[in-house]
Structures are given as structure tokens and as C-alpha cells.
Scaffold this motif. Structure first.
Motif, PDB file in Angstrom:
ATOM      1  N   THR A  22      -9.068  -0.756  -2.713  1.00  0.00           N
ATOM      2  CA  THR A  22      -9.554  -0.583  -4.081  1.00  0.00           C
ATOM      3  C   THR A  22      -9.009  -1.691  -4.972  1.00  0.00           C
ATOM      4  O   THR A  22      -9.737  -2.264  -5.788  1.00  0.00           O
ATOM      5  N   GLY A  23      -7.732  -2.025  -4.812  1.00  0.00           N
ATOM      6  CA  GLY A  23      -7.139  -3.127  -5.573  1.00  0.00           C
ATOM      7  C   GLY A  23      -7.816  -4.451  -5.271  1.00  0.00           C
ATOM      8  O   GLY A  23      -8.069  -5.252  -6.180  1.00  0.00           O
ATOM      9  N   TYR A  27      -9.778  -6.765  -8.007  1.00  0.00           N
ATOM     10  CA  TYR A  27      -9.361  -8.159  -8.197  1.00  0.00           C
ATOM     11  C   TYR A  27     -10.516  -9.123  -7.966  1.00  0.00           C
ATOM     12  O   TYR A  27     -10.765 -10.020  -8.783  1.00  0.00           O
ATOM     13  N   ILE A  28     -11.231  -8.945  -6.875  1.00  0.00           N
ATOM     14  CA  ILE A  28     -12.362  -9.826  -6.571  1.00  0.00           C
ATOM     15  C   ILE A  28     -13.463  -9.665  -7.615  1.00  0.00           C
ATOM     16  O   ILE A  28     -14.085 -10.652  -8.029  1.00  0.00           O
ATOM     17  N   SER A  29     -13.688  -8.454  -8.088  1.00  0.00           N
ATOM     18  CA  SER A  29     -14.698  -8.236  -9.132  1.00  0.00           C
ATOM     19  C   SER A  29     -14.335  -8.996 -10.402  1.00  0.00           C
ATOM     20  O   SER A  29     -15.200  -9.594 -11.046  1.00  0.00           O
ATOM     21  N   ARG A  30     -13.063  -8.980 -10.765  1.00  0.00           N
ATOM     22  CA  ARG A  30     -12.616  -9.720 -11.950  1.00  0.00           C
ATOM     23  C   ARG A  30     -12.817 -11.225 -11.761  1.00  0.00           C
ATOM     24  O   ARG A  30     -13.230 -11.919 -12.684  1.00  0.00           O
ATOM     25  N   TYR A  80      -1.838  -9.564  -4.748  1.00  0.00           N
ATOM     26  CA  TYR A  80      -1.043  -9.146  -3.601  1.00  0.00           C
ATOM     27  C   TYR A  80      -1.655  -7.952  -2.880  1.00  0.00           C
ATOM     28  O   TYR A  80      -1.181  -7.558  -1.812  1.00  0.00           O
ATOM     29  N   ALA A  81      -2.713  -7.384  -3.443  1.00  0.00           N
ATOM     30  CA  ALA A  81      -3.424  -6.309  -2.751  1.00  0.00           C
ATOM     31  C   ALA A  81      -4.145  -6.847  -1.521  1.00  0.00           C
ATOM     32  O   ALA A  81      -4.344  -6.118  -0.551  1.00  0.00           O
TER      33      ALA A  81
END
Length: 153
Positions: A22-23, A27-30, A80-81
Motif C-alpha cells: 500500500t505504501g 508513493y508511486i502514485s504521488r 523505503y516501502a
């Protein structure tokens, strides 16, 4: 229901994998929603810019902005996720195999520990992220020059 230590670790690894995945998604979406820096489209630009910072060479304004973006991305806790998800995936495989061996009997083989490969890989990814994040101090002290000054030097 008693699953034993390997079963409990398998369930814990599965839950943690869902959390880290989920993290990674967030992160990738941002990163995808953000407007990319023009230097990011050039092949090898990030390596060249980071090398300039490590060597304390002067940077152009574009290079400085791009380097600041790279350092900020590496400093994000969500970055770091990615290695955490990869590590947890390998851990899930190893403890899952050990759980199956515990339940059905048998001895661990090389196949059982194949999950160690993504675990070691994820450690390397985290170290590389930490190295880029650590360049923030050098970036603050970096000399920013005009493009014309750098071309004549």
C-alpha cells in the motif's frame, strides 16, 4: 488454532506485505502525478548529477533543481516501502516454506532459501536510497553557476 512459530511469522509477513505494498502504491502514485523535471527524461542524467554532487563540482540551476528533487524523493519515508515490500516478499517465501516443511515434515533445501535473494536485494536498495538522501548536506553547499559560466569553464 496453533500454527506454530513458522505459521505465525507467515501470517505476519503477509500482513506486513499488504501494508508495504500500500505504501509503494501511494508513493508511486504521488510520483506519477507530479510534473517531471526535464532532466529526468535524459538517459543517465540522475547518475551524472549525483556524481557531480559527490565530487563537489559546480551545478547549473537545472541540475541543482533536479538533484534537490532526487534527494527529496530518497528522503521520503514512503520510498523505503519499496525495499521493505521486497524484503517482506522474500521473508514470506522463506517462512512459508519452513511452515510447510514443519507441517508436512521434511528438511529445508536450497529452494527454501531462494527468498533470501530479494531480501539481500532490498537491503542494497535501502542502502542506495540512504546514500542519495545523505547527499542533502552536500547539495546545500553546492555551488550553482550560470549555464554560460559552466560552458566556458
Amino acid at each position: 488454532m496453533n500454527l506454530g512459530p513458522w505459521g505465525d511469522l507467515t501470517i505476519l509477513a503477509g500482513v506486513m506485505e499488504a501494508v508495504f505494498a500500500t505504501g509503494v502504491f501511494v508513493y508511486i502514485s504521488r510520483l506519477e502525478r507530479r510534473t517531471s523535471h526535464p532532466l529526468g527524461d535524459q538517459i543517465g542524467a540522475h547518475k551524472a548529477v549525483l556524481a557531480k554532487i559527490r565530487k563537489r563540482e559546480p551545478l547549473t540551476r537545472d541540475e541543482h533543481d533536479y538533484a534537490a528533487e532526487l534527494v527529496a524523493d530518497a528522503r521520503s519515508p514512503l520510498a523505503y516501502a519499496i525495499p521493505a515490500a521486497l524484503f517482506t516478499l522474500g521473508f514470506f517465501y522463506v517462512v512459508g516454506c519452513l511452515y510447510v516443511l514443519h507441517v508436512h515434515g521434511g528438511n529445508p533445501s536450497f529452494r527454501t532459501f531462494i527468498g533470501g535473494i530479494p531480501m539481500f536485494t532490498s537491503i542494497n536498495m535501502a542502502v542506495q536510497l540512504r546514500k542519495v538522501a545523505g547527499l542533502g548536506k552536500r547539495l546545500r553547499d553546492a555551488q550553482v553557476v550560470d549555464d554560460r559560466e559552466l560552458a566556458t569553464a
